[in-house]
Enzyme design. Structure first.
Site, mmCIF file in Angstrom:
data_model
loop_
_atom_site.group_PDB
_atom_site.id
_atom_site.type_symbol
_atom_site.label_atom_id
_atom_site.label_comp_id
_atom_site.label_asym_id
_atom_site.label_seq_id
_atom_site.Cartn_x
_atom_site.Cartn_y
_atom_site.Cartn_z
ATOM 1 C CG ASP A 1 16.511 -0.179 -10.545
ATOM 2 O OD1 ASP A 1 17.462 -0.401 -11.328
ATOM 3 O OD2 ASP A 1 16.648 0.365 -9.430
ATOM 4 C CG ASP B 1 18.607 1.532 -6.076
ATOM 5 O OD1 ASP B 1 19.801 1.325 -6.368
ATOM 6 O OD2 ASP B 1 17.656 1.105 -6.753
HETATM 7 N N1 LIG Z 1 23.872 -2.942 -8.765
HETATM 8 C C1 LIG Z 1 22.865 -2.453 -8.859
HETATM 9 C C2 LIG Z 1 21.592 -1.881 -8.980
HETATM 10 C C3 LIG Z 1 21.192 -0.665 -8.414
HETATM 11 N N2 LIG Z 1 21.955 0.139 -7.659
HETATM 12 N N3 LIG Z 1 19.911 -0.419 -8.723
HETATM 13 N N4 LIG Z 1 19.468 -1.453 -9.484
HETATM 14 C C4 LIG Z 1 20.470 -2.347 -9.644
HETATM 15 N N5 LIG Z 1 20.312 -3.461 -10.356
HETATM 16 C C5 LIG Z 1 19.081 -3.721 -11.079
HETATM 17 C C6 LIG Z 1 19.293 -5.048 -11.755
HETATM 18 C C7 LIG Z 1 20.679 -5.498 -11.445
HETATM 19 C C8 LIG Z 1 21.291 -4.512 -10.495
#
Ligand SMILES: N#Cc1c(N)n[nH]c1N1CCCC1
Length: 332
Positions: A34, A218
């Site tokens: 992430d 992202d």
């Molecule tokens: N909402 C959201 C989000 C984001 N902007 N980047 N990563 C996210 N998540 C990772 C695991 C759950 C949500």
């Protein structure tokens, strides 16, 4: 050092999961890489059974190299209102052959229901900047920050694909994964994200509009959340499209032919195929209504350029040498 890890999409490319080895002997968990957050956290043996539904669990007591970080805790919440928290160990972490011997592995003692329901997701590996890591009282570094000095090049790359496995590489830019030149653009890391200027946009039979807006790259977000007026203009080209007020999102007839969406980086132009933007059924019980891969951002002041956009390109996350970090985009 350099390494490469295969990443596999869940249904509808909701997220991409990548195997990570933790501890001695190695415990392999499938993590959601992430670039929108900076904590490496995992489902663990410390969770109540009611919070676990099939996920693999990291058990530090079974790793001869695990050491607890005394007194450290973490607590994270995401834009979709999901959250998790727990305590911290250090252990050996290996991603695609690149190893760091004392990576902070944040083990969950609590996870919200969204994570419990996401049965194949064993946790997250944060790749945003370490300035937004949530460990207290002493902030921890991301895996990328930790391995940076050992990498042949100060980069990691994302080659995500539509309904197919792709790769995350560390320390190398693999020329076989893209065509033409890589266009680089400066990153503003002051909010802890890979934030950059999108030079403009175009779609259907409209000409490219040089109307720049800020966005973050992202990998942890499924869709592309763009300025509301751009999303509105895009779906006005789609017969039968409407803003579902309950969802706050655009839906349209599943047999719609969606226009491609063009975005600019510097002087370069990239295309998100309309096919990618026909994201999924809104509801399994209604086969005629579909949900858009482009949606309005929630007025947070920047766009969130998630997998719908990223999977149409080859993306270089470059920490830079002493200069500023930058993002590179290439066609593929
Ligand atoms: N909402 C959201 C989000 C984001 N902007 N980047 N990563 C996210 N998540 C990772 C695991 C759950 C949500």
């Amino acid at each position: 050092d350099s390494g490469s890890a295969k990443t596999t999409p869940e249904k509808d490319d909701l997220e991409y999961l990548t195997p990570v080895s933790i501890g001695t002997p190695p415990q392999v968990l499938n993590l959601d890489f992430d670039s929108g957050s900076s904590d490496l956290w995992v489902f663990s043996s410390e969770l109540p059974q009611s919070s676990v539904s099939g996920q693999s669990l990291y058990d530090p007591s079974k790793s001869s190299t695990a050491e607890e970080v005394q007194g450290a805790t973490w607590n994270i919440s995401y834009g979709d209102q999901s959250s998790s928290n727990g305590i911290v160990y250090r252990d050996v972490v290996n991603v695609g052959g690149v190893e760091f011997k004392s990576q902070a592995v944040e083990i969950a003692t609590t996870v919200s229901s969204q994570f419990t329901r996401d049965t194949n997701n064993d946790g997250l590996l944060g790749l945003a900047f370490s300035s937004i890591n949530t460990v207290q009282p002493q902030q921890e570094k991301t895996f990328f920050d930790n391995i940076l000095s050992n990498l042949d090049a100060p980069v990691w790359t994302a080659d995500l694909k539509y309904h197919a496995p792709g790769t995350y590489d560390f320390g190398v830019i693999d020329k076989s994964k893209y065509t033409g030149d890589i266009t680089y653009t400066d990153v503003d890391q002051s909010d802890g994200f890979w934030m950059f200027d999108v030079a403009g946009y175009g779609f259907g039979n409209s000409t490219f509009k040089a109307a720049p807006f800020k966005g973050i790259a992202d990998t942890g977000t499924t869709l592309a959340m763009i300025p509301a007026e751009i999303a509105g203009a895009y779906y006005r080209q789609v017969k039968g499209a409407k803003l579902d007020s309950q969802q706050g999102a655009y839906v349209f007839p599943c047999d719609s032919v969606l226009p491609d969406f063009i975005f600019g980086v510097g002087n370069a132009r990239y295309t998100i195929p309309g096919k990618f933007i026909n994201y999924s059924l809104l509801d399994e019980s209604d086969p005629t209504t579909c949900f858009g891969g482009l949606q309005p951002d929630m007025g947070i002041g920047f766009a969130i350029l998630g997998d719908i956009l990223l999977k149409s390109t080859f993306v270089v996350f470059d920490a830079g040498t002493e200069s500023t970090p930058r993002l590179g985009f290439a066609k593929k």
